[in-house]
Design a protein around this motif. Structure first.
Motif, PDB file in Angstrom:
ATOM      1  N   LEU A   1       5.735 -33.542   0.913  1.00  0.00           N
ATOM      2  CA  LEU A   1       5.181 -33.848  -0.114  1.00  0.00           C
ATOM      3  C   LEU A   1       5.819 -34.514  -1.109  1.00  0.00           C
ATOM      4  CD1 LEU A   1       3.573 -30.361  -0.758  1.00  0.00           C
ATOM      5  CD2 LEU A   1       2.068 -31.891   0.816  1.00  0.00           C
ATOM      6  N   PRO A   2       6.269 -36.084  -0.343  1.00  0.00           N
ATOM      7  CA  PRO A   2       6.667 -36.942  -0.926  1.00  0.00           C
ATOM      8  C   PRO A   2       6.265 -37.949  -2.166  1.00  0.00           C
ATOM      9  CG  PRO A   2       6.449 -38.366   0.676  1.00  0.00           C
ATOM     10  CD  PRO A   2       5.855 -36.535   1.525  1.00  0.00           C
ATOM     11  N   LEU A   3       5.397 -37.855  -2.248  1.00  0.00           N
ATOM     12  CA  LEU A   3       4.170 -38.120  -2.849  1.00  0.00           C
ATOM     13  C   LEU A   3       4.491 -37.349  -4.783  1.00  0.00           C
ATOM     14  CD1 LEU A   3       0.504 -37.907  -1.397  1.00  0.00           C
ATOM     15  CD2 LEU A   3       1.519 -39.947  -1.982  1.00  0.00           C
ATOM     16  N   LEU A   4       4.789 -35.850  -5.127  1.00  0.00           N
ATOM     17  CA  LEU A   4       5.333 -35.094  -5.747  1.00  0.00           C
ATOM     18  C   LEU A   4       6.656 -36.046  -6.209  1.00  0.00           C
ATOM     19  CD1 LEU A   4       3.658 -33.197  -7.569  1.00  0.00           C
ATOM     20  CD2 LEU A   4       4.441 -31.441  -6.385  1.00  0.00           C
ATOM     21  N   HIS A   5       6.584 -35.869  -7.442  1.00  0.00           N
ATOM     22  CA  HIS A   5       8.285 -35.646  -7.500  1.00  0.00           C
ATOM     23  C   HIS A   5       8.910 -34.783  -7.954  1.00  0.00           C
ATOM     24  CE1 HIS A   5      12.430 -37.110  -9.154  1.00  0.00           C
ATOM     25  NE2 HIS A   5      12.267 -38.137  -9.191  1.00  0.00           N
ATOM     26  N   TRP A   6       9.820 -33.343  -6.819  1.00  0.00           N
ATOM     27  CA  TRP A   6      10.219 -32.847  -7.610  1.00  0.00           C
ATOM     28  C   TRP A   6      11.436 -32.213  -8.563  1.00  0.00           C
ATOM     29  CZ3 TRP A   6       7.278 -28.281  -4.949  1.00  0.00           C
ATOM     30  CH2 TRP A   6       6.214 -28.548  -4.778  1.00  0.00           C
TER      31      TRP A   6
ATOM     32  N   GLY B   1      11.784 -22.859  -0.559  1.00  0.00           N
ATOM     33  CA  GLY B   1      12.356 -22.461   0.826  1.00  0.00           C
ATOM     34  C   GLY B   1      11.265 -22.297   1.776  1.00  0.00           C
ATOM     35  N   CYS B   2      10.554 -23.315   1.789  1.00  0.00           N
ATOM     36  CA  CYS B   2       8.994 -23.751   3.203  1.00  0.00           C
ATOM     37  C   CYS B   2       9.571 -24.954   2.868  1.00  0.00           C
ATOM     38  CB  CYS B   2       8.293 -23.446   2.561  1.00  0.00           C
ATOM     39  SG  CYS B   2       7.349 -22.042   2.474  1.00  0.00           S
ATOM     40  N   ARG B   3      10.849 -25.722   2.255  1.00  0.00           N
ATOM     41  CA  ARG B   3      11.012 -26.389   2.774  1.00  0.00           C
ATOM     42  C   ARG B   3       9.702 -28.381   2.742  1.00  0.00           C
ATOM     43  NH1 ARG B   3      14.968 -24.245   5.447  1.00  0.00           N
ATOM     44  NH2 ARG B   3      17.151 -25.385   5.527  1.00  0.00           N
ATOM     45  N   LEU B   4       9.181 -27.677   1.477  1.00  0.00           N
ATOM     46  CA  LEU B   4       8.008 -28.814   0.978  1.00  0.00           C
ATOM     47  C   LEU B   4       8.447 -29.754   0.398  1.00  0.00           C
ATOM     48  CD1 LEU B   4       5.225 -25.946   0.354  1.00  0.00           C
ATOM     49  CD2 LEU B   4       5.324 -27.661   1.899  1.00  0.00           C
TER      50      LEU B   4
ATOM     51  N   VAL C   1       7.709 -22.478  -7.002  1.00  0.00           N
ATOM     52  CA  VAL C   1       8.749 -22.969  -7.414  1.00  0.00           C
ATOM     53  C   VAL C   1       9.787 -23.150  -6.648  1.00  0.00           C
ATOM     54  CG1 VAL C   1      10.405 -24.852  -8.174  1.00  0.00           C
ATOM     55  CG2 VAL C   1       8.374 -24.588  -9.637  1.00  0.00           C
ATOM     56  N   LEU C   2      10.108 -21.512  -6.428  1.00  0.00           N
ATOM     57  CA  LEU C   2      11.073 -21.308  -4.709  1.00  0.00           C
ATOM     58  C   LEU C   2      10.457 -20.881  -3.464  1.00  0.00           C
ATOM     59  CD1 LEU C   2      13.685 -19.473  -4.995  1.00  0.00           C
ATOM     60  CD2 LEU C   2      12.993 -17.487  -5.328  1.00  0.00           C
TER      61      LEU C   2
END
Length: 121
Positions: free
Chosen positions: A42-47, A35-38, A30-31
């Motif tokens: 990736l808007p399909l995944l609700h972070w 850190g990679c600004r994913l 997750v970090l």
């Protein structure tokens, strides 16, 4: 704290080092993703819910496992791992509380440019 718990559980006679290792890997992933600004890519995944779920599951498992280790084992490394595990569970619970997506306020979309366009501005 996950790393300290992993080291202490690994040094003790308890077989609970896997929990600390898996939670350490999930936290690192997750970090790395943040850190990679994913999240914007990736808007399909609700972070927000993903991080919240990871924190809740980690907190519950750390608290349960650490209490079992503290009650059941008498070696110093096991007790130290249990104490670090309880601290990690408390911190993960606090992290779940502050990252709860329904607690986070939604920001309104900027409408100034839209109205200026229609008003001739």
């Amino acid at each position: 704290l996950c790393l300290l718990t992993l080291i202490c559980f690994g040094a003790s006679r308890s077989g609970y080092a896997g929990l600390a290792a898996v939670e350490l890997v999930f936290a690192a992933l997750v970090l790395l993703a943040w850190g990679c600004r994913l999240p914007p890519r990736l808007p399909l995944l609700h972070w927000g819910w993903t991080d919240f779920t990871r924190c809740v599951i980690g907190a519950v498992l750390f608290l349960i496992t650490s209490l079992i280790v503290i009650v059941g084992h008498r070696d110093g490394a096991g007790i130290a791992g249990g104490v670090f595990g309880i601290l990690a569970g408390i911190l993960l619970g606090y992290d779940a509380y502050i990252t709860l997506p329904t607690r986070q306020g939604h920001t309104a979309a900027p409408t100034g440019a839209y109205w200026e366009h229609w008003e001739g501005g």
